[in-house]
Design an enzyme around this catalytic site. Structure first.
Site, PDB file in Angstrom:
ATOM      1  N   GLY A 118       0.835  -1.195   0.000  1.00 35.73           N
ATOM      2  CA  GLY A 118       0.000   0.000   0.000  1.00 35.73           C
ATOM      3  C   GLY A 118       0.869   1.243   0.000  1.00 35.73           C
ATOM      4  O   GLY A 118       0.509   2.280   0.558  1.00 35.73           O
TER       5      GLY A 118
ATOM      6  N   ASP B  78      -2.846   6.758   0.935  1.00 36.18           N
ATOM      7  CA  ASP B  78      -2.949   7.988   1.717  1.00 36.18           C
ATOM      8  C   ASP B  78      -2.210   7.874   3.046  1.00 36.18           C
ATOM      9  O   ASP B  78      -1.522   8.807   3.470  1.00 36.18           O
ATOM     10  CB  ASP B  78      -4.432   8.310   1.954  1.00 36.18           C
ATOM     11  CG  ASP B  78      -4.623   9.617   2.696  1.00 36.18           C
ATOM     12  OD1 ASP B  78      -4.217  10.660   2.166  1.00 36.18           O
ATOM     13  OD2 ASP B  78      -5.178   9.591   3.821  1.00 36.18           O
TER      14      ASP B  78
ATOM     15  N   ALA C 153       0.346   5.991   3.841  1.00 30.45           N
ATOM     16  CA  ALA C 153       1.787   6.009   3.604  1.00 30.45           C
ATOM     17  C   ALA C 153       2.281   7.429   3.378  1.00 30.45           C
ATOM     18  O   ALA C 153       3.305   7.844   3.950  1.00 30.45           O
ATOM     19  CB  ALA C 153       2.138   5.122   2.413  1.00 30.45           C
TER      20      ALA C 153
ATOM     21  N   ARG D   4      -0.366  -1.648  -6.532  1.00 24.17           N
ATOM     22  CA  ARG D   4      -0.755  -2.012  -7.905  1.00 24.17           C
ATOM     23  C   ARG D   4      -0.351  -0.934  -8.912  1.00 24.17           C
ATOM     24  O   ARG D   4      -0.147  -1.211 -10.086  1.00 24.17           O
ATOM     25  CB  ARG D   4      -2.260  -2.254  -7.976  1.00 24.17           C
ATOM     26  CG  ARG D   4      -2.726  -3.457  -7.168  1.00 24.17           C
ATOM     27  CD  ARG D   4      -4.221  -3.678  -7.341  1.00 24.17           C
ATOM     28  NE  ARG D   4      -4.544  -4.120  -8.688  1.00 24.17           N
ATOM     29  CZ  ARG D   4      -4.729  -5.391  -9.042  1.00 24.17           C
ATOM     30  NH1 ARG D   4      -4.609  -6.353  -8.144  1.00 24.17           N
ATOM     31  NH2 ARG D   4      -5.021  -5.713 -10.277  1.00 24.17           N
TER      32      ARG D   4
ATOM     33  N   LYS E  57      -5.154  -1.918  11.684  1.00 23.94           N
ATOM     34  CA  LYS E  57      -6.483  -2.371  12.070  1.00 23.94           C
ATOM     35  C   LYS E  57      -7.436  -2.140  10.900  1.00 23.94           C
ATOM     36  O   LYS E  57      -7.125  -1.331  10.017  1.00 23.94           O
ATOM     37  CB  LYS E  57      -6.966  -1.652  13.330  1.00 23.94           C
ATOM     38  CG  LYS E  57      -7.449  -0.211  13.144  1.00 23.94           C
ATOM     39  CD  LYS E  57      -8.021   0.312  14.419  1.00 23.94           C
ATOM     40  CE  LYS E  57      -8.663   1.663  14.229  1.00 23.94           C
ATOM     41  NZ  LYS E  57      -9.927   1.662  13.511  1.00 23.94           N
TER      42      LYS E  57
ATOM     43  N   ASP F 264      -2.398  -0.372  16.858  1.00 20.03           N
ATOM     44  CA  ASP F 264      -3.487   0.493  17.304  1.00 20.03           C
ATOM     45  C   ASP F 264      -2.804   1.805  17.652  1.00 20.03           C
ATOM     46  O   ASP F 264      -2.119   1.908  18.675  1.00 20.03           O
ATOM     47  CB  ASP F 264      -4.210  -0.094  18.518  1.00 20.03           C
ATOM     48  CG  ASP F 264      -5.462   0.706  18.874  1.00 20.03           C
ATOM     49  OD1 ASP F 264      -5.371   1.952  18.842  1.00 20.03           O
ATOM     50  OD2 ASP F 264      -6.508   0.107  19.169  1.00 20.03           O
ATOM     51  N   HIS F 265      -2.965   2.803  16.802  1.00 22.64           N
ATOM     52  CA  HIS F 265      -2.139   4.005  16.955  1.00 22.64           C
ATOM     53  C   HIS F 265      -2.410   4.741  18.262  1.00 22.64           C
ATOM     54  O   HIS F 265      -1.585   5.557  18.703  1.00 22.64           O
ATOM     55  CB  HIS F 265      -2.302   4.939  15.747  1.00 22.64           C
ATOM     56  CG  HIS F 265      -3.633   5.608  15.639  1.00 22.64           C
ATOM     57  ND1 HIS F 265      -4.714   5.018  15.044  1.00 22.64           N
ATOM     58  CD2 HIS F 265      -4.051   6.822  16.065  1.00 22.64           C
ATOM     59  CE1 HIS F 265      -5.739   5.834  15.086  1.00 22.64           C
ATOM     60  NE2 HIS F 265      -5.377   6.934  15.705  1.00 22.64           N
TER      61      HIS F 265
ATOM     62  N   HIS G  41      -9.505   0.892  20.216  1.00 21.91           N
ATOM     63  CA  HIS G  41      -8.839   1.956  20.966  1.00 21.91           C
ATOM     64  C   HIS G  41      -9.195   1.941  22.454  1.00 21.91           C
ATOM     65  O   HIS G  41      -8.310   1.974  23.316  1.00 21.91           O
ATOM     66  CB  HIS G  41      -9.211   3.323  20.386  1.00 21.91           C
ATOM     67  CG  HIS G  41      -8.970   3.460  18.921  1.00 21.91           C
ATOM     68  ND1 HIS G  41      -7.855   2.954  18.304  1.00 21.91           N
ATOM     69  CD2 HIS G  41      -9.706   4.044  17.943  1.00 21.91           C
ATOM     70  CE1 HIS G  41      -7.907   3.238  17.007  1.00 21.91           C
ATOM     71  NE2 HIS G  41      -9.020   3.881  16.766  1.00 21.91           N
TER      72      HIS G  41
END
Length: 487
Positions: free
Chosen positions: A13, A17, A19, A47, A149, A178-179, A241
């Site tokens: 990925g 967005d 990244a 891709r 997640k 889990d940020h 969270h």
């Protein structure tokens, strides 16, 4: 003096967005701080058909706001390369394998590979299994898998995903993100609790009356109705969270502050969490949807774009958690989360029992409250009893507080920076382990089953409030009230 970390990270990925907004700036911060120097490489894959030069330009733009020295940025970007790749095609992994091996040779990295999956969850298991079967795992050093997640959509799907991942990786190689666990003030829970004997000794049923965790949002569903109407506050905020924050609050005291002992201590609490039956779900949980508010901009949930007119989705959840542990006997853990509430706030309020000493006044001592302010303003507040300024000996509460300074905020690592660094170090303290994830899903599944069968009331609440009256009544049944009122 920081030590150089030698590692190769592959971002699945890599043109997405997340990244661009979070991951590449986070890696750049690690580079600027010296954790990454010469012996690291980043391989992006997705891709989209891009050349290395086009991918490097994407990275250059993503770190532009964090660049003070362009020469430094260019040196950093030289460690990036890209290969287009179809994660469902086994043959395509050979292209990616060659790119990884080329990058490892170019920057003299032996082993030490991290695979970061910032892709749709349905691909997690597929990627993990192909990484092993197609020979992309290092034979020296470490192999680690970082997973965004959601980790499943129920206990059954989470277990199936866990089984797929364990075909290729050991559980200690899996870093479930889990940020919220990377947030500075969530990590401060441990420092406040274990670093201060006054709190460490009082962190139990003898002194604590209840524990409250609030994750409130002012925004409505916005453009996310397609996802949100299938998840609601229960799955979007409580299962992940909120439960991870509760883990730090309810855990037993660890033998030491390493990731193995921390997880063992958390699991002792998670394993004691009571799973509710239908009657208990209705007794201990409240679900609701937001209605109209004072502003014409506040549409009722059922009138939001793409929301089904007959939706029973919860945009607000409040509940009481119970832990069958001597430490927490009779102590309720209250949680709540919702959209279109009075304020954006993520906080923990530890409500201590009121003192019983009789001052002979008309105002007896009140409950003391330790508040850990997580977002949007980091801080700590301790509400304690003191004498009121008057002729009589009456008491009042005063606030002893600290708020993160501008310098603190500037120096605070972003959650993704911290979590990528922890994964590079092999530190799993701030990642969810399988037992914790499984327990959270079993707990939430029991509630979801009642809601799916529509066997619980669906309350409404005014947009701009702190939720329905039933949320207040939930606490009042125990003689409690929400400490934070949205003010």
């Amino acid at each position: 003096m920081v030590s150089e970390i030698k590692t190769l990270v592959t971002f699945f990925g890599g043109t997405g967005d997340l990244a661009k907004r979070k991951l590449y700036p986070s890696v750049f911060n690690l580079y600027k701080k010296g954790y990454l120097q010469e012996h690291f490489a980043i391989v992006g894959t997705a891709r989209q058909d891009l050349s290395d030069a086009e991918f490097k330009q994407l990275v250059r733009e993503s770190i532009a706001d964090f660049t003070e020295d362009q020469a430094q940025a260019e040196a950093f970007i030289e460690h990036f390369s890209y290969r287009a790749h179809d994660v469902t095609d086994a043959a395509s992994y050979n292209v990616l394998k060659l790119a990884i091996e080329e990058a490892a040779q170019k920057f003299d990295i032996e082993g030490n590979r991290i695979f970061y999956m910032s892709v749709a969850p349905r691909f997690f298991g597929t990627i993990a299994q192909y990484l092993k079967s197609e020979g992309l795992l290092a034979t020296t050093g470490y192999n680690r898998l970082m997973i965004e997640k959601p980790f499943g959509t129920s206990y059954a799907t989470a277990e199936a995903l866990q089984n797929d991942l364990e075909d290729a990786f050991d559980d200690n190689q899996l870093f479930r993100i889990d940020h919220y666990l990377g947030k500075e003030m969530v990590q401060n829970i441990a420092a406040l609790r274990f670093g201060n004997p006054i709190f460490d000794a009082a962190w139990n049923k003898d002194y604590i009356k209840n524990v409250q965790v609030t994750l409130s949002e002012v925004l409505g569903v916005e453009e996310r109705a397609g996802y949100y109407d299938t998840a609601g506050a229960l799955l979007d905020m409580i299962q992940n969270h909120t439960m991870q924050i509760v883990g730090w609050l309810a855990m037993e005291k660890p033998e030491s502050f390493n990731d193995t002992d921390i997880r063992a201590a958390k699991n002792a609490a998670f394993n004691a969490l009571k799973i509710y039956d239908e009657a208990e779900v209705n007794k201990y949980f409240v679900r609701a949807q937001y209605g109209a508010g004072d502003s014409a901009d506040f549409l009722p949930y059922l009138e939001e774009k793409d929301v089904p007119a007959d939706s029973k989705n919860n945009t607000f959840i409040a509940g009481e958690l119970q832990f069958d542990l001597p430490r927490w006997e009779g102590v309720p853990f209250y949680v709540r989360s919702g959209k279109r509430l009075a304020a954006k706030q993520t906080r923990v309020d530890i409500v201590f029992k009121a003192g019983k000493f009789n001052f002979g006044s008309a105002t007896p001592a009140q409950e003391s409250v330790l508040s850990i302010l997580i977002d949007p303003k980091g801080g700590v507040q301790f509400t304690v009893n003191a004498k009121r300024v008057s002729d009589a000996f009456d008491t009042r509460t005063i606030d002893l507080g600290w708020q993160a300074s501008a310098e603190d905020k500037q120096n605070t690592p972003e959650p993704y920076e911290r979590m990528i660094h922890d994964a590079m170090d092999g530190n799993g303290s701030n990642f969810a382990d399988w037992n914790g994830v499984a327990t959270a899903w079993r707990f939430v599944d029991a509630i979801s089953a009642v809601y799916t069968a529509d066997k619980a009331p669906l309350e409404t609440y005014k947009s701009g409030s702190m939720g329905p009256d039933a949320s207040d009544q939930l606490l009042a049944a125990n003689g409690d009230k929400w400490f934070y009122t949205g003010q």
